[in-house]
Write a protein that holds these residues in place. Structure first.
Motif, PDB file in Angstrom:
ATOM      1  N   LYS A  22       0.803  -1.152   0.115  1.00  0.00           N
ATOM      2  CA  LYS A  22      -0.040  -0.003   0.021  1.00  0.00           C
ATOM      3  C   LYS A  22       0.791   1.057  -0.030  1.00  0.00           C
ATOM      4  N   THR A  23       1.966   1.320   1.080  1.00  0.00           N
ATOM      5  CA  THR A  23       2.593   2.521   0.891  1.00  0.00           C
ATOM      6  C   THR A  23       3.455   2.651  -0.462  1.00  0.00           C
ATOM      7  N   SER A  24       4.080   1.550  -0.795  1.00  0.00           N
ATOM      8  CA  SER A  24       4.537   1.706  -2.052  1.00  0.00           C
ATOM      9  C   SER A  24       3.868   2.146  -3.359  1.00  0.00           C
ATOM     10  N   LEU A  49       5.574   8.626   3.208  1.00  0.00           N
ATOM     11  CA  LEU A  49       4.334   8.120   3.866  1.00  0.00           C
ATOM     12  C   LEU A  49       4.937   7.379   5.361  1.00  0.00           C
ATOM     13  N   ASP A  50       5.506   6.392   5.069  1.00  0.00           N
ATOM     14  CA  ASP A  50       6.038   5.699   6.152  1.00  0.00           C
ATOM     15  C   ASP A  50       7.251   6.571   6.756  1.00  0.00           C
ATOM     16  N   HIS A  51       7.120   7.561   7.602  1.00  0.00           N
ATOM     17  CA  HIS A  51       8.145   8.539   7.835  1.00  0.00           C
ATOM     18  C   HIS A  51       8.686   8.314   9.460  1.00  0.00           C
ATOM     19  N   ILE A  60       7.416  -1.021   8.089  1.00  0.00           N
ATOM     20  CA  ILE A  60       5.941  -1.265   8.094  1.00  0.00           C
ATOM     21  C   ILE A  60       5.145  -0.053   8.409  1.00  0.00           C
ATOM     22  N   SER A  61       3.765   0.006   8.031  1.00  0.00           N
ATOM     23  CA  SER A  61       3.249   1.422   8.502  1.00  0.00           C
ATOM     24  C   SER A  61       2.650   1.100   9.834  1.00  0.00           C
ATOM     25  N   ILE A  62       2.715   2.265  10.564  1.00  0.00           N
ATOM     26  CA  ILE A  62       2.217   2.086  11.912  1.00  0.00           C
ATOM     27  C   ILE A  62       0.844   3.033  12.054  1.00  0.00           C
ATOM     28  N   VAL A  79      -4.677   8.425   1.451  1.00  0.00           N
ATOM     29  CA  VAL A  79      -4.985   8.194   2.744  1.00  0.00           C
ATOM     30  C   VAL A  79      -3.949   6.908   2.962  1.00  0.00           C
ATOM     31  N   ASP A  80      -2.836   6.638   3.193  1.00  0.00           N
ATOM     32  CA  ASP A  80      -2.009   5.251   3.297  1.00  0.00           C
ATOM     33  C   ASP A  80      -2.384   4.857   4.607  1.00  0.00           C
ATOM     34  N   THR A  81      -2.965   3.554   4.727  1.00  0.00           N
ATOM     35  CA  THR A  81      -3.192   3.076   6.192  1.00  0.00           C
ATOM     36  C   THR A  81      -2.388   1.906   6.467  1.00  0.00           C
ATOM     37  N   PRO A  82      -2.232   1.502   7.804  1.00  0.00           N
ATOM     38  CA  PRO A  82      -1.411   0.208   8.065  1.00  0.00           C
ATOM     39  C   PRO A  82      -2.396  -0.956   7.715  1.00  0.00           C
TER      40      PRO A  82
HETATM   41 MG    MG Z   1       2.335   0.757   4.404  1.00  0.00          MG
END
Ligand code: MG
Ligand code: GTP
Length: 701
Positions: A22-24, A49-51, A60-62, A79-82
């Motif tokens: 997703k983030t990619s 986004l994953d900053h 990973i996205s938190i 809206v990038d979600t975990p």
């Molecule tokens: Mg992600």
């Protein structure tokens, strides 16, 4: 923003299970649209986004991240979600900010439970979705065959909008089945050329287009008639029907691509602009009028009175507390004031920002449909409604999450004793899934969260942001209580000797509700047996009793409590008296309703070399585990099982010993089940012993 601009605005969630890309994908969309100057990558920590440091460290996205871009004059906020279970509470809360989403699939991994949960939530929230089948550069064999069971599990009526060109390393682009053109990508540059459909795909493309037209026409009676009459449908007609079908969530189109190789991104952005809804399309939003409880609807119109829903809180080192909201109607501007309906307090709006990845851009105003963050609002927390004081309404609050795992935290030093709870309380503003209390016996802090990884990351953040250090100790099992039958009982408080008396009297009925239903309070009082103004106190008393449990001090879940009778005293009755009476009545009723303890059951996937399989299965069985199945991957076996959490609190070292360090496992919460009687007895006994210990302790002081 004018209505014309609002019509083009797209707030788009990127949803899907952990690691699906997703983030990619978000990064590829931003770069493809020119919103970022280089392609951010999760793996090397360059994602905008994953900053957060923990996101960069663990890849990973938190936390949900936001960024805007502009595509062919459509302002789009992504809206990038975990996606991992331990962090999807933030995803679920953030779903209130958008009504359109890209749902990322990763067929080579299959569907994990998070995907199902997110899909169901998106259904409940009325989110229109496009499927994006990612990692096509990695996908082997016949994707269609792999996708079919996933769609079936999700129960989604999907239509192919595209056909992939090439597989694995040879994946080069997509055929668009509407325009019947091919889009071929040059290496990983993101550059694409429009060409004729490659000869070997022509037949398949024609067949798939026919299917697409048929499926789409089924969503629209007029079109269906035309189709059945054998008349040719124009692309515009199909597109319009597709748009309607997607917005009404009757169909979900499928697109293909690769986020990291930037393939299929332009077509995805086109589809987002073409098919996903704008705030105007979303129409009215339901709310309640707090004074009467009556349902009202508010149009998402920039000219209507102001209202917004705060779906997220960020504690920013520079800007302080940021309340991130979706403006539902009207406009919000710096220097205006508004009402926080939940807190009944007046808030003055100061600085406002649009969130752009790790950056924030100051803005002076924001309109219906936009996502904006306001800094340093006094009392606002996640789930609150902000609105014009002259047009008060309240949107439904956030979902409730029950923590699934608890660890004891021991502060490392004397100084940490104070810093730990302070830091954790700040973090709880951002993350409503953290729960904290103090164990009166051991003086340890008990930290509860959504999974082991969640807890570990909280501890890392605590150190980074608040320089508070702790040692993690063995987790505690979050048992719950429920009832197995219905019962009624009275709860009566009557103290009428000397001074002002206390009088409250309630008759309560308790009934079991299905798993996961939580708590329901029903007021069935007629004829004023309990006066109206005391009913909130009765509910409060029941809620408090619910939390402190009956059998062993664990929260009672899945019950309906009905207040159906009672009595009062003109002078001696008070909120307090009714609260106490209700809590007594609740306990009396639960006692008669076959109370039982529930224990959390975990889904476990253990990967081990072939030769250790027997030992590992034997060990799982001895832990009351149920083996569900086995997958062979080369010389390793993946054993899938369900095991009670209490049996695997310290599984890691045991598995290491069983497999000489070659085994790995993943564990996530599955559901609650009744604890077997002989074990329940033990837990109840321990709870009683703890309680007497506490009371004796109290006597000593
Ligand atoms: Mg992600
Ligand atoms: N081969 C290949 N790898 C990809 C692709 N997209 C993402 N990845 C890799 O997959 C991994 C996970 O990617 P993320 O973008 O972090 O996935 P995510 O869905 O955002 O993960 P969470 O937010 O933690 O749920 C990373 O190592 C990416 O480099 C793709 O299209 N092809």
């Amino acid at each position: 923003m004018t209505v014309a601009e609002l019509e083009k605005l797209r707030n788009v969630g990127i949803l899907g299970q952990g690691g699906s890309g997703k983030t990619s994908l978000g990064e590829a969309m931003l770069f493809g649209a020119g919103a970022t100057q280089r392609l951010g990558k999760v793996v090397d920590g360059t994602s905008v986004l994953d900053h957060e440091p923990e996101e960069i460290k663990h890849h990973i996205s938190i936390s949900t991240a936001f960024h805007s871009l502009s595509w062919k004059r459509f302002p789009i906020t992504i809206v990038d979600t975990p996606g991992y279970a331990a962090f999807i509470a933030d995803t679920i809360n953030s779903m209130r900010a958008f009504r359109g989403a890209v749902f990322v699939l990763n067929p080579s991994v299959g569907l994990r439970v998070e995907s199902e949960q997110l899909w169901a939530q998106a259904n409940a929230d009325g989110v229109s979705r496009l499927f994006f089948v990612n990692k096509m550069d990695h996908e082997q064999g016949d994707v269609e065959q792999r996708i079919a069971p996933l769609l079936e599990t999700l129960g989604a009526k999907a239509v192919y909008l595209q056909l992939p060109i090439g597989v694995e390393a040879g994946f080069r682009g997509v055929v668009d089945l509407l325009s019947m053109k091919a889009f071929l990508y040059e290496g990983e540059s993101g550059k694409c050329a429009e060409t004729a459909i490659p000869g070997d795909l022509q037949g398949a493309a024609e067949e798939m287009r026919e299917k697409l037209v048929e499926d789409v026409s089924e969503t629209d009676d007029e079109l269906l008639e035309k189709f059945l009459d054998g008349k040719e449908l124009s692309n515009d007609e199909i597109k319009q029907a597709l748009r309607n079908g997607i917005r009404e969530r009757k169909i979900f189109p499928i697109l293909f691509g690769s986020a990291t190789r930037q393939i299929g991104i332009a077509q995805l952005l086109d589809a987002v602009a073409d098919y996903l809804p704008s705030p105007i399309d979303e129409g009215e939003v339901e709310a309640k009028r707090p004074s009467s409880g009556e349902t009202v609807k508010r149009k998402q119109d920039p000219d209507a009175p102001f209202s917004a829903y705060v779906f997220k809180t960020i504690s920013d080192p520079f800007a302080g507390k940021l309340s991130v909201m979706r403006v539902i109607s009207g406009k919000i501007a710096s220097d205006m004031s508004c009402l926080d309906v939940n807190k009944q307090s007046r808030e003055k709006i100061g600085h406002m920002f649009r969130l752009e990845g790790k950056k924030q851009e100051a803005v002076k105003e924001a309109f219906a449909g936009e996502i904006v963050a306001a800094a340093k609002l006094k009392e606002v927390t996640t789930g609150d409604t902000l609105c014009d004081e002259k047009a008060v309404l309240q949107f439904e609050g956030p979902a409730h999450f029950s923590p699934v795992i608890s660890f004891a935290l021991e502060p490392k030093s004397k100084a940490d004793e104070e810093k730990v709870p302070q830091g954790l309380h700040r973090m709880m503003e951002e993350d409503p899934t953290i729960a904290l209390h103090r164990d009166e016996e051991t003086r340890d802090f008990i930290l509860s969260g959504m999974g082991q990884q969640h807890i570990e990351i909280i501890v890392e953040k605590l150190k980074r942001k608040y320089s508070a250090e702790v040692v993690l100790k063995a987790p505690k099992v979050p048992y719950k209580e429920t009832i197995r039958s219905s019962a009624s009982a009275q709860g009566k408080l009557k103290k009428q000797s000397g001074g002002r008396g206390q009088y409250g009297d309630t008759w309560l009925k308790v009934e079991p509700l299905p798993h996961g239903a939580g708590f329901e309070f029903v007021d069935q009082i007629v004829g004023g047996a309990v006066p109206r103004n005391y009913i909130p106190a009765v509910e409060k008393g029941v809620r408090e009793a619910l939390l402190s449990g009956y059998l062993a001090g664990y929260p009672v879940v899945d019950v309906r409590v009905t207040l159906y009778d009672g009595s009062y005293h003109d002078v001696d009755s008070s909120d307090m008296a009714f609260k106490i009476a209700a809590s007594m009545g609740f306990k009396n009723a639960v006692e008669k309703a076959k109370p039982v303890l529930l224990e959390p059951i975990m889904n476990m996937a253990v990967t081990v070399p072939d030769e250790c399989m027997g030992d590992v299965i034997g060990d799982l069985n001895s832990r009351r585990g149920k083996v569900l199945g086995m997958d062979t991957k080369g010389h390793t076996q993946v054993i899938k099982s369900r095991v009670p959490m209490s049996e695997v609190l310290k599984y890691a070292p045991d598995l290491r010993a069983l497999t000489s360090g070659r085994g790995e496992f993943q564990m996530e919460f599955s559901h609650y089940e009744e604890l077997p009687a002989h074990l329940a007895e033990k837990v109840i006994k321990e709870a009683k012993a703890r309680k007497t210990g506490e009371q004796e302790g109290e006597h000593k002081v």
